[in-house]
Motif scaffolding. Structure first.
Motif, PDB file in Angstrom:
ATOM      1  N   SER A 297       5.346   8.224  -7.790  1.00 57.11           N
ATOM      2  CA  SER A 297       4.587   7.161  -7.114  1.00 57.11           C
ATOM      3  C   SER A 297       5.489   6.015  -6.661  1.00 57.11           C
ATOM      4  O   SER A 297       5.354   5.495  -5.551  1.00 57.11           O
ATOM      5  CB  SER A 297       3.484   6.628  -8.032  1.00 57.11           C
ATOM      6  OG  SER A 297       4.047   6.107  -9.225  1.00 57.11           O
TER       7      SER A 297
ATOM      8  N   THR B 166      -2.953   1.650  -2.745  1.00 56.40           N
ATOM      9  CA  THR B 166      -3.181   2.512  -3.908  1.00 56.40           C
ATOM     10  C   THR B 166      -1.911   2.649  -4.736  1.00 56.40           C
ATOM     11  O   THR B 166      -1.921   2.479  -5.963  1.00 56.40           O
ATOM     12  CB  THR B 166      -3.658   3.910  -3.456  1.00 56.40           C
ATOM     13  OG1 THR B 166      -4.849   3.781  -2.681  1.00 56.40           O
ATOM     14  CG2 THR B 166      -3.947   4.801  -4.659  1.00 56.40           C
TER      15      THR B 166
ATOM     16  N   ASN C 265      -0.729  -0.317  -6.877  1.00 54.15           N
ATOM     17  CA  ASN C 265      -1.482  -0.591  -8.095  1.00 54.15           C
ATOM     18  C   ASN C 265      -1.439   0.548  -9.104  1.00 54.15           C
ATOM     19  O   ASN C 265      -2.171   0.522 -10.095  1.00 54.15           O
ATOM     20  CB  ASN C 265      -2.935  -0.919  -7.728  1.00 54.15           C
ATOM     21  CG  ASN C 265      -3.057  -2.273  -7.043  1.00 54.15           C
ATOM     22  OD1 ASN C 265      -2.958  -3.307  -7.691  1.00 54.15           O
ATOM     23  ND2 ASN C 265      -3.237  -2.271  -5.736  1.00 54.15           N
ATOM     24  N   LEU C 266      -0.571   1.525  -8.850  1.00 53.63           N
ATOM     25  CA  LEU C 266      -0.376   2.614  -9.793  1.00 53.63           C
ATOM     26  C   LEU C 266       0.912   2.394 -10.578  1.00 53.63           C
ATOM     27  O   LEU C 266       1.924   2.001 -10.006  1.00 53.63           O
ATOM     28  CB  LEU C 266      -0.267   3.957  -9.056  1.00 53.63           C
ATOM     29  CG  LEU C 266      -1.548   4.685  -8.667  1.00 53.63           C
ATOM     30  CD1 LEU C 266      -1.184   5.956  -7.896  1.00 53.63           C
ATOM     31  CD2 LEU C 266      -2.390   5.028  -9.885  1.00 53.63           C
TER      32      LEU C 266
ATOM     33  N   VAL D 106       2.487  11.820  -8.891  1.00 55.21           N
ATOM     34  CA  VAL D 106       1.162  11.942  -8.270  1.00 55.21           C
ATOM     35  C   VAL D 106       1.131  13.206  -7.428  1.00 55.21           C
ATOM     36  O   VAL D 106       2.139  13.601  -6.832  1.00 55.21           O
ATOM     37  CB  VAL D 106       0.798  10.703  -7.408  1.00 55.21           C
ATOM     38  CG1 VAL D 106       0.544   9.491  -8.282  1.00 55.21           C
ATOM     39  CG2 VAL D 106       1.882  10.396  -6.384  1.00 55.21           C
TER      40      VAL D 106
ATOM     41  N   SER E 131      -3.669  11.241 -10.055  1.00 57.58           N
ATOM     42  CA  SER E 131      -2.710  10.611 -10.962  1.00 57.58           C
ATOM     43  C   SER E 131      -3.051  11.037 -12.395  1.00 57.58           C
ATOM     44  O   SER E 131      -3.928  11.879 -12.604  1.00 57.58           O
ATOM     45  CB  SER E 131      -2.765   9.093 -10.820  1.00 57.58           C
ATOM     46  OG  SER E 131      -4.017   8.607 -11.253  1.00 57.58           O
TER      47      SER E 131
END
Length: 374
Positions: free
Chosen positions: A7, A77, A80-81, A86, A101
């Motif tokens: 990610s 997205t 904020n991971l 992923v 995820s």
């Protein structure tokens, strides 16, 4: 089609090229990133038709394929991971993209990759090699002086002239001009081109901190930059650039050397008291003393400061736009600057008191007439 990627690694590559994506593009699909996988190499492309940027990274994939993925929602997205692998699963019948995820699933609507505009290739190109340090310096020293006037498109970019002995970068908006020359970049084929300001801003923000080689290729319509795993192609401005050499005054008997930071600090303070429309400041050279003053009659504001300097020539009084002077001095990287004047109604020159062996910087600023200044 399915692939697995880190990610944070994906976010880093997307962030590098995300500046190309515009919010209301002419072609709606340009709000997307183009994802193309071949032999486990993911190529990501962003474009606004005028400028395109591409980057590559290795992924785990068993098949090749492509898809256009919405840029904004994908970036948000990934931001904020936490760092984790992923999995992207693409349905080529519906163009749906599912991101899985460790503890979540996110589904977004992609688009057919074949609708993404084809990226131009640079054929019959002239090639020049330089370092990121040199390219970044050339951009930083010129881009601030480009024009935003779309009625004069040639001046909205940076003009580059390549010869067998040096390379010259020029920017002007009609009120100021910067000529930045490098003797360590040359081309056997003498040629010139104008690169748009947006492309150069994107390039400057993407160039890595470490000094790495950059390959520059260009023909009559496009320029191509390649460094690390980033590629950028931009359409050149097809216009005739003004004859800038003719506006640079040759005979400048009045010369003043002064500490750059002292002058910059003084101008910033004095500019606070200048007229908010003209930003006019007055430079009065008398012997080895420089008087800087400004006045705003509408609000009865005025200020002046005295600085010592090394001065050759007759006493002179000349007015300039303080914003231009501050910006120019701020973009120079030297201890002392040399200011050169010929007459109160002629352009003034600003240059480092001591030039580097490989570079030659000259900045020109047009005067503000003092007859309206009381």
């Amino acid at each position: 089609m399915k692939f697995i990627v880190s990610s944070s690694a994906l976010l880093k590559q997307l962030s590098a090229i995300n500046g190309v994506v515009t919010t209301n593009p002419v072609v709606p699909i340009l709000e997307n990133f183009l994802f193309e996988i071949k032999d486990s190499e993911l190529t990501i492309t962003a474009s606004d038709l005028q400028t395109s940027m591409m980057t590559q990274l290795h992924v785990e994939a068993k098949e090749d394929g492509n898809i256009a993925v919405p840029a904004r929602i994908l970036i948000e997205t990934l931001k904020n991971l936490p760092e984790q692998p992923v999995t992207f699963s693409i349905d080529h019948d519906t163009y749906a993209v599912e991101i899985s995820s460790d503890n979540g699933r996110y589904r977004l609507a992609g688009e057919n990759a074949t609708d993404f505009p084809k990226i131009p290739t640079v054929n019959n190109a002239t090639t020049v090699d330089m370092s990121t340090e040199v390219l970044s310096s050339a951009i930083s020293n010129t881009i601030f002086a480009t024009s935003s006037d779309e009625l004069r498109p040639a001046m909205t970019g940076v003009y580059i002239n390549l010869s067998d002995t040096n390379s010259t970068f020029v920017a002007t908006d009609g009120h100021r001009l910067v000529r930045y020359r490098r003797v360590d970049i040359a081309s056997a084929n003498s040629t010139s081109l104008i690169i748009p300001r947006k492309a150069l801003n994107l390039l400057k923000s993407t160039l890595p901190g470490e000094n790495v080689p950059v390959t520059v290729e260009f023909n009559q319509s496009n320029a191509y930059f390649k460094f690390n795993n980033i590629k950028m192609i931009c359409r050149l401005i097809d216009e005739r650039y003004p004859d800038y050499e003719n506006v640079i005054p040759v005979d400048n008997p009045n010369r003043m050397n002064i500490d750059r930071l002292e002058l910059l600090g003084s101008l910033r303070r004095i500019a606070i008291y200048a007229n908010k429309t003209t930003h006019q400041v007055r430079l009065k050279l008398t012997g080895s003393e420089l008087m800087i003053s400004a006045e705003d009659l509408d609000f009865s504001n005025e200020a002046n400061e005295r600085l010592s300097c090394d001065h050759e020539g007759e006493d002179i009084e000349i007015g300039f736009n303080a914003k231009f002077l501050v910006e120019m001095l701020n973009n120079l990287n030297c201890k002392e600057v040399s200011l050169r004047f010929s007459a109160p109604n002629r352009a003034g020159l600003i240059l480092p008191a001591e030039q580097d062996a490989n570079e030659d910087i000259l900045m020109l600023v047009m005067p503000v007439m003092l007859n309206n200044y009381v």
